[in-house]
Design a protein around this motif. Sequence first.
Motif: not given
Length: 522
Positions: A260-261, A263-265, A267
């Motif tokens: 998730r981290k 993916k956040e980066t 995005e």
Amino acid sequence: MTILELTSYATLLFLLALLLVSITNQTWFSKLRLPPSPRALPIIGHLHLLGPLIHHSFHDLSSKYGPLLYLRLGSVPCIVASTPELAKEILRAQELTFSSRKHSIAIDLLTYNSAFAFAPYGPYWKFIKKLITTELLGNRILNQFLPIRTKELHHFIRYLANKAEASERVNVTEELLKLTNNIISQMMLSIKCSGTDNQAEETRSLVREVTKIFGEFNVSDFIWFCRNLDLQGFRKRIEDIYRRYDALLEKIILDREELRKKKETQEMTCDSGDDDVKDILDLLLDAMENENSEIKLTRNHMKALVLDFFTAATDTSAIAIEWSLAELINHPMVLEKARKEIDKVVGNNRLIEESDCRNLPYIQAIIKETLRLHPPIPMVSRKSIKECNIHGYLIPKDTLLFVNIWSIGRDPKYWENPMDFKPERFLQSNKGDELIDIKGQDFQLLPFGTGRRGCPGISLAMQELPTILAVMIQCFNWRVVNPSGVEMNVVDMDERPGLTAPRATDLVCVPMARLNAYKILD
């Protein structure tokens, strides 16, 4: 007086004191106008009257002492209800009085004392119920996961087709467990039992151990002076299961948090990932990270909820499908009628889909008849949070309740020829009455419970069960064999003890193709 004599004297006094307490308790309870009860023994109460299949024992005792029965299991008071009228009175009219659940050493440790299934009725329970019904198992999410269910079912059919082509035996029990576990594993955690990824396999094994130990009798849970003793080695087993389950879930959650981290980066640098399908673990992590949530979820809450989903959606679904297939093999005329319905509605040129099942009423009736005779969880269990009155009997606070839905489903007062497997009873109304359904409103049939504590996974189950069974009927004939490979004329219908009620022995069959499964799967 020697030390040995003193020890013997002290032991005798202790046993006499226990006997006196037991007799005093029985005399006191008798003044309360409790429901009918067999004679209890000192210390153990009525435990000596219970066999390995508890719901069978309760059924036999209720036949002798009446539909509302009082028992003392060690030092734990309980009542057993065995009629739809009593079930309605207790589970609907007095639902809040019986809104708690029994806890045990195994339940408390393995569910992190945070499980939705065993949580007391209150703010946390209400929050999780809302989260499950609107988010985790709502129609939108179930539709979102339809491709997963379809893909796993097709993989299952290909496996059976390969076995049919080679005329090889299949352990249907194990393969159904793999199928239902793979479905819920992918919906929950995006993992499955295949290739080098053994997380789902390990999860499946642990879930079976959990449901087994939940259903076993632990003397320390019932006899007060044994509470801190591990006479049967239960605590050691429980702690071993807990360590393995916790380590597995912790690794899965940590891996997901890292993903998730990343993916956040990504995005933040490009517009991607918005259309990714989230699994239930992602939804739980979203809820845990939501600072505005009315209830702050912890990591242990998440682990307990994952266990809730696995135990509810793996064993019970597989058990129901296996019982259905076993009954069909033993009743070839019913099987033939089901096939004719499938051939008429769907044909042989494509595989049955979930959307077809609404047009297959006989398949639906087979599932309902199976759940009547073989409910995967044979008893609804609750615990009273206050004193109450039921049909003129006083029920003390903290009394365990068992509604024996297995017994209700076999009672000739409510079912004509109850021991006959007759799906037709769910196709025609009885004396002009409404057809009996399984959603918890008809108390003759409660495989998913009822009311606030009813199973929130009923929608998923009633999409999964008829589809899997119908496809197995559509694609194959089934030849039952024993472990030596010798063909059997009938399937053994004995049960195995535990929290759930599976068949006592694994169902082993040689599938025989009815149509070209490879062709219709392409």
